[in-house]
Structures are given as C-alpha cells and as structure tokens.
Enzyme design. Structure first.
Site, PDB file in Angstrom:
ATOM      1  N   ASP A 157       0.822  -1.203   0.000  1.00 31.54           N
ATOM      2  CA  ASP A 157       0.000   0.000   0.000  1.00 31.54           C
ATOM      3  C   ASP A 157       0.860   1.259   0.000  1.00 31.54           C
ATOM      4  O   ASP A 157       0.462   2.296  -0.537  1.00 31.54           O
ATOM      5  CB  ASP A 157      -0.909   0.006   1.227  1.00 31.54           C
ATOM      6  CG  ASP A 157      -2.106  -0.916   1.054  1.00 31.54           C
ATOM      7  OD1 ASP A 157      -2.329  -1.387  -0.077  1.00 31.54           O
ATOM      8  OD2 ASP A 157      -2.807  -1.164   2.049  1.00 31.54           O
TER       9      ASP A 157
ATOM     10  N   ASP B   6       0.270  13.827  21.841  1.00 27.04           N
ATOM     11  CA  ASP B   6       1.499  13.544  21.097  1.00 27.04           C
ATOM     12  C   ASP B   6       1.376  14.004  19.646  1.00 27.04           C
ATOM     13  O   ASP B   6       2.383  14.117  18.948  1.00 27.04           O
ATOM     14  CB  ASP B   6       1.811  12.047  21.121  1.00 27.04           C
ATOM     15  CG  ASP B   6       2.370  11.599  22.456  1.00 27.04           C
ATOM     16  OD1 ASP B   6       2.662  12.457  23.306  1.00 27.04           O
ATOM     17  OD2 ASP B   6       2.515  10.378  22.652  1.00 27.04           O
TER      18      ASP B   6
ATOM     19  N   THR C 256      -8.554   3.295   7.856  1.00 25.16           N
ATOM     20  CA  THR C 256      -8.098   1.940   8.184  1.00 25.16           C
ATOM     21  C   THR C 256      -6.593   1.874   8.385  1.00 25.16           C
ATOM     22  O   THR C 256      -6.022   0.786   8.466  1.00 25.16           O
ATOM     23  CB  THR C 256      -8.502   0.951   7.072  1.00 25.16           C
ATOM     24  OG1 THR C 256      -7.983   1.413   5.827  1.00 25.16           O
ATOM     25  CG2 THR C 256     -10.015   0.827   6.980  1.00 25.16           C
TER      26      THR C 256
ATOM     27  N   SER D  10      -5.041   6.223  11.709  1.00 26.32           N
ATOM     28  CA  SER D  10      -6.179   6.691  12.504  1.00 26.32           C
ATOM     29  C   SER D  10      -6.844   5.541  13.251  1.00 26.32           C
ATOM     30  O   SER D  10      -7.205   5.669  14.424  1.00 26.32           O
ATOM     31  CB  SER D  10      -7.198   7.392  11.596  1.00 26.32           C
ATOM     32  OG  SER D  10      -8.336   7.801  12.326  1.00 26.32           O
TER      33      SER D  10
END
Length: 288
Positions: free
Chosen positions: A70, A170, A181, A184
């Site tokens: 990906d 942070d 997906t 997050s």
C-alpha cells in the site's frame, strides 16, 4: 465514476526495495505485453519497455500499475490524481488493503484489455503549510502533526470557521475515509466507508481522557495550529512519505483536494468484505 478509459500505455512503478519485486515485475510485464499493452518504466529494468522520468510517465500513460504494498500506492497517488490517470495496485506487501490483485492473480490483468473493470474515486486531502514559503501536499491516507521522538506533548488547536477545539497530545491525525483503516484506526479512530466523504481528526495519546475523534463534512476547511512546549520539536508527515519540521505556531490548512485518485477495481469485493478478509487473513491492521 463508471466511465472506463481505453487503455494502451501502462506505467509500471515497482517498489524495488521489497524482496522478490524484480521477478514479479518481469512477470507482470510479460503478461501485459502478451495482451498487447505498451509498458513504460521509470528505470531501464527490462528490454522493450520505454523509460521516462516519473512526471513524464504520469503524463504519457493511460493508467498506472504499482507493484509493491500500500505504501507504493500512497507514493504515487498524488501524481496519478494530478494527471487523472487510474491506478491499479498489485500487492507484494504484508496486507495490500488498497491493492486489487495478488501475485497469483495476474491472469486477471486481461480485464484491462476487455474493459471488465470499474473506476472507484477516492478523496484526497489538500494540506497547505502557511508561512513565508507556502508548501502544498496531497494525502490519500492522512496528514500527521506530531511531536519529535524525545519531545514532550504539544498543544494543538483545530479551527473550523469560528469554532475551535484544543488538544494536548502527542499529535493529531487528519485523515480521509481511505486513511481510516491506517494510522487513525490504530489511534482509536472510526472505520469509515470510503464512499462517505469526510475529514476525521484523531488525537494521538491525548492528555484529556474525553478527547475523542471528530468527523467533519468534506466541505470543511480545518486549520491546525501546533504550539511547542519547552522547545519541543513538531513535524508534519503526509502519507508516510513527505515530511517537514514545523516552527511552533505554524498554521496548517487541510481541506478536500480538488483532485481525486481513481482506483481500478477488477475484483468484485465490497469495502467491508475486503476489510475483514484482510484483517482476518493477516491478523494485523493494514499498514500505510
């Protein structure tokens, strides 16, 4: 978008840092040439393939094929979207959530010749770093504003119109539905069907226990202002590829981009079928 382009020239972008990519790319090109496609490459790897610089490749081709994970798709998403060239991912990574074909499915590339595929648009984010020198990035997954590795928490203000939200954390992830997906999700954000366009803010390890992810309409323009505490370092990272250090108080404006990535879909899998199949098969979350 259901219109299918007539494909003749295909740009192949392999991730040569991955093991086994060279022979897989050779196999992909052999299949494509048997189907009558002209193959364009960014490097002189094989005979009978035209070699061009990446920017020229985006412009000269009819579609883009990435061979890798990906991350390889993320690396070429903005270029493909800029020139409105559809992109097909061939997975050679661990999960390959965005990719449509696995290495054992190369015979399905014949669908590119017959037109038996669909085009699935994916929303991008436009990320503007405002300052003396404006910088613009495009994100398929997310933009992340975060502290340095050894720094204390940072203060972040997210403003939409006259409204604002403050975080001490942070960092902050601003993601598309496609990115829901990826990072997050790991930070506790919701999984979102990519056909539902929106922008999600997900805090990273927030100090306040009630700080939760927030979904905004895709028409929203969100301005993030990070402020360092005790000389903390602040960074912006876009899709895991582009990164820059930010001065405290620098404003970052995030909105839906005017361009979209056009993914080629040969397989007839639904979003949730693909999601749960990948998660169950690998036993881990998809990686950006």
């Amino acid at each position: 978008m259901n219109e299918r382009p007539n494909l003749k020239r295909l740009a192949i972008f392999p991730n040569l840092q991955k093991e086994g990519i060279l022979p897989l790319t050779r196999e992909v090109i052999c299949v494509l040439k048997r189907l009558g496609f002209a193959c364009l490459l960014p490097e002189p790897l094989f005979e009978n393939c035209r070699v061009l610089e990446p920017e020229a490749l985006y412009e000269a081709c009819d579609a883009i094929l990435t061979v890798g994970g990906d991350g390889t798709i993320l690396r070429h998403a903005a270029g493909a979207a800029k020139f409105q060239k559809p992109l097909l991912g061939i997975n050679a990574g661990r999960v390959g959530y965005l990719a449509d074909l696995d290495p054992h499915e190369l015979e399905k590339l014949a669908s590119l010749k017959t037109g038996s595929f669909r085009i699935e648009p994916r929303m991008l984010l436009k990320v503007r770093v405002l300052g003396d020198t404006e910088k613009i990035y495009y994100a398929l997954n997310e933009a992340v504003i975060s502290k340095g590795s050894l720094s204390k928490m940072i203060d972040l203000t997210a403003s939409v119109g006259k409204d604002s939200i403050s975080y001490r954390a942070d960092g902050l992830i601003i993601s598309t539905p496609t990115g829901s997906t990826a990072y997050s999700m790991s930070a506790g954000g919701p999984i979102i069907d990519p056909s539902i366009e929106n922008i999600t803010l997900t805090p990273i390890c927030p100090y306040a226990v009630f700080a939760r992810p927030i979904l905004f309409h895709s028409a929203a323009t969100i301005t993030i202002t990070p402020k360092a505490r005790e000389q903390a370092e602040i960074y912006l990272t876009v899709d895991g590829w582009d990164s820059c250090r930010l001065a405290s108080g620098t404003q970052i404006e995030v909105s839906k981009a005017e361009i979209a990535l056009l993914l080629i879909r040969i397989q007839n899998h639904s979003f949730f079928n693909t999601l749960f199949q990948k998660l169950d098969a690998k036993g881990e979350e998809p990686k950006a």
